[in-house]
Design a protein around this motif. Structure first.
Motif, PDB file in Angstrom:
ATOM      1  N   MET A  43       8.030 -13.992  -0.907  1.00 27.79           N
ATOM      2  CA  MET A  43       8.603 -12.748  -1.452  1.00 27.79           C
ATOM      3  C   MET A  43       7.811 -11.539  -0.949  1.00 27.79           C
ATOM      4  SD  MET A  43       9.491 -13.810  -5.389  1.00 27.79           S
ATOM      5  CE  MET A  43       7.848 -14.433  -5.710  1.00 27.79           C
ATOM      6  N   VAL A  44       6.496 -11.627  -0.995  1.00 32.29           N
ATOM      7  CA  VAL A  44       5.644 -10.531  -0.532  1.00 32.29           C
ATOM      8  C   VAL A  44       5.892 -10.279   0.953  1.00 32.29           C
ATOM      9  CG1 VAL A  44       3.247  -9.837  -0.102  1.00 32.29           C
ATOM     10  CG2 VAL A  44       3.849 -10.926  -2.267  1.00 32.29           C
ATOM     11  N   ALA A  45       5.973 -11.362   1.725  1.00 34.04           N
ATOM     12  CA  ALA A  45       6.169 -11.231   3.170  1.00 34.04           C
ATOM     13  C   ALA A  45       7.498 -10.554   3.497  1.00 34.04           C
ATOM     14  CB  ALA A  45       6.091 -12.603   3.830  1.00 34.04           C
ATOM     15  N   ALA A  46       8.543 -10.939   2.798  1.00 30.73           N
ATOM     16  CA  ALA A  46       9.848 -10.325   3.052  1.00 30.73           C
ATOM     17  C   ALA A  46       9.888  -8.882   2.564  1.00 30.73           C
ATOM     18  CB  ALA A  46      10.940 -11.148   2.369  1.00 30.73           C
ATOM     19  N   ASP A  47       9.330  -8.636   1.381  1.00 34.20           N
ATOM     20  CA  ASP A  47       9.393  -7.291   0.792  1.00 34.20           C
ATOM     21  C   ASP A  47       8.476  -6.280   1.479  1.00 34.20           C
ATOM     22  OD1 ASP A  47      11.147  -8.322  -1.052  1.00 34.20           O
ATOM     23  OD2 ASP A  47       9.703  -8.342  -2.714  1.00 34.20           O
ATOM     24  N   ASN A  48       7.292  -6.706   1.888  1.00 34.16           N
ATOM     25  CA  ASN A  48       6.275  -5.759   2.362  1.00 34.16           C
ATOM     26  C   ASN A  48       5.951  -5.835   3.850  1.00 34.16           C
ATOM     27  OD1 ASN A  48       5.591  -4.576  -0.252  1.00 34.16           O
ATOM     28  ND2 ASN A  48       4.823  -6.606  -0.735  1.00 34.16           N
ATOM     29  N   PHE A  49       6.189  -6.976   4.475  1.00 34.42           N
ATOM     30  CA  PHE A  49       5.767  -7.139   5.867  1.00 34.42           C
ATOM     31  C   PHE A  49       6.938  -7.367   6.810  1.00 34.42           C
ATOM     32  CE2 PHE A  49       2.224  -9.415   3.444  1.00 34.42           C
ATOM     33  CZ  PHE A  49       1.568  -8.234   3.144  1.00 34.42           C
ATOM     34  N   ASN A  50       8.161  -7.259   6.288  1.00 37.81           N
ATOM     35  CA  ASN A  50       9.364  -7.445   7.093  1.00 37.81           C
ATOM     36  C   ASN A  50       9.370  -8.775   7.847  1.00 37.81           C
ATOM     37  OD1 ASN A  50      10.431  -4.900   6.346  1.00 37.81           O
ATOM     38  ND2 ASN A  50       9.062  -3.937   7.831  1.00 37.81           N
ATOM     39  N   MET A  51       8.856  -9.806   7.216  1.00 38.19           N
ATOM     40  CA  MET A  51       8.847 -11.125   7.845  1.00 38.19           C
ATOM     41  C   MET A  51      10.168 -11.830   7.588  1.00 38.19           C
ATOM     42  SD  MET A  51       4.945 -12.402   7.189  1.00 38.19           S
ATOM     43  CE  MET A  51       5.209 -13.986   7.944  1.00 38.19           C
ATOM     44  N   SER A 103      -4.698  -7.832   0.525  1.00 38.16           N
ATOM     45  CA  SER A 103      -4.091  -6.937  -0.458  1.00 38.16           C
ATOM     46  C   SER A 103      -4.235  -5.459  -0.092  1.00 38.16           C
ATOM     47  CB  SER A 103      -4.691  -7.188  -1.842  1.00 38.16           C
ATOM     48  OG  SER A 103      -6.054  -6.844  -1.853  1.00 38.16           O
ATOM     49  N   SER A 104      -5.144  -5.145   0.811  1.00 41.44           N
ATOM     50  CA  SER A 104      -5.409  -3.733   1.121  1.00 41.44           C
ATOM     51  C   SER A 104      -4.979  -3.284   2.510  1.00 41.44           C
ATOM     52  CB  SER A 104      -6.911  -3.458   0.976  1.00 41.44           C
ATOM     53  OG  SER A 104      -7.344  -3.781  -0.312  1.00 41.44           O
ATOM     54  N   PHE A 105      -5.061  -4.161   3.492  1.00 40.36           N
ATOM     55  CA  PHE A 105      -4.913  -3.712   4.873  1.00 40.36           C
ATOM     56  C   PHE A 105      -3.783  -4.372   5.664  1.00 40.36           C
ATOM     57  CE2 PHE A 105      -9.451  -3.290   3.767  1.00 40.36           C
ATOM     58  CZ  PHE A 105      -9.543  -1.911   3.818  1.00 40.36           C
ATOM     59  N   VAL A 106      -3.073  -5.280   5.073  1.00 38.95           N
ATOM     60  CA  VAL A 106      -2.022  -5.987   5.801  1.00 38.95           C
ATOM     61  C   VAL A 106      -0.697  -5.258   5.617  1.00 38.95           C
ATOM     62  CG1 VAL A 106      -0.728  -8.146   5.959  1.00 38.95           C
ATOM     63  CG2 VAL A 106      -3.206  -8.203   5.654  1.00 38.95           C
ATOM     64  N   HIS A 107      -0.083  -4.892   6.762  1.00 42.49           N
ATOM     65  CA  HIS A 107       1.163  -4.143   6.708  1.00 42.49           C
ATOM     66  C   HIS A 107       2.241  -4.730   7.609  1.00 42.49           C
ATOM     67  CE1 HIS A 107      -0.956  -1.103   4.439  1.00 42.49           C
ATOM     68  NE2 HIS A 107      -1.890  -1.095   5.371  1.00 42.49           N
ATOM     69  N   SER A 108       1.919  -5.726   8.406  1.00 42.43           N
ATOM     70  CA  SER A 108       2.895  -6.283   9.343  1.00 42.43           C
ATOM     71  C   SER A 108       2.611  -7.763   9.569  1.00 42.43           C
ATOM     72  CB  SER A 108       2.817  -5.549  10.691  1.00 42.43           C
ATOM     73  OG  SER A 108       1.591  -5.864  11.344  1.00 42.43           O
ATOM     74  N   PHE A 109       3.540  -8.408  10.260  1.00 46.58           N
ATOM     75  CA  PHE A 109       3.378  -9.823  10.594  1.00 46.58           C
ATOM     76  C   PHE A 109       2.091 -10.050  11.389  1.00 46.58           C
ATOM     77  CE2 PHE A 109       4.203 -13.336  13.653  1.00 46.58           C
ATOM     78  CZ  PHE A 109       4.248 -14.372  12.736  1.00 46.58           C
TER      79      PHE A 109
END
Length: 177
Positions: A43-51, A103-109
């Motif tokens: 869920m986090v990956a799809a919602d926040n990282f466009n995975m 939790s702080s620095f990850v923004h992409s795949f």
């Protein structure tokens, strides 16, 4: 029951053992974090990282390969050089640093990949070394000690997903662990 079944006296004897109890607390604390992470990651990956589902599949398969390599090549080398307690402390620090970074620095795949490799390696080493430490701490009953270790992981699998889902849904968190 004694004989071929469950010996609750042995379980309680081991849980009262300071080393087994310390390992149990260690494993539950880290295990709940991992269980929350695993249950919410897609869920986090799809919602926040466009995975995409394909990205997640590749990532999980790569994690499986890394785990096989870590158990085959890394665990033996580490345990020959460092004590189990030192190793468990070090991998806990690596895991904490990975979750903090995540939790702080990850923004992409691509950012996920940077944190995923050390997280998979550290968690694989941690679970393997912890199982070994459990069997040694409960040297009179190594099978029961390993059973306690795996039961604690199962317990984490019972409470972690519920906690993780609730925190992700209502806590508006980007990452859990």
């Amino acid at each position: 029951c004694r004989g071929g079944g469950l010996d609750m006296a042995a379980v309680w004897r081991l849980v009262r053992n300071d080393s087994v109890r310390s390992l149990l607390v260690y494993q539950v604390c880290i295990g709940v974090g991992f269980s929350m992470h695993h249950s919410t990651f897609s869920m986090v990956a799809a919602d926040n990282f466009n995975m995409t589902a394909a990205n997640l599949g590749v990532l999980q398969s790569a994690g499986g390969v890394l785990a096989v390599l870590a158990n085959t090549l890394l665990v033996g080398a580490i345990t020959r050089r460092f004590a189990e307690s030192t190793t468990l402390c070090a991998v806990a620090c690596v895991i904490a640093a990975c979750f903090l970074y995540y939790s702080s620095f990850v923004h992409s795949f691509h950012d996920v990949l940077y944190v995923y490799v050390p997280l998979v390696l550290a968690s694989t080493v941690m679970y393997t070394v912890a199982t070994s430490a459990f069997s040694k701490a409960g040297s009179d009953e190594p099978g029961t000690a390993i059973g306690i270790a795996h039961a604690s992981r199962s317990f984490c699998g019972l409470i972690g997903p519920t906690m993780g889902g609730y925190l992700y849904r209502f806590g508006e968190l980007r990452a859990l662990g």
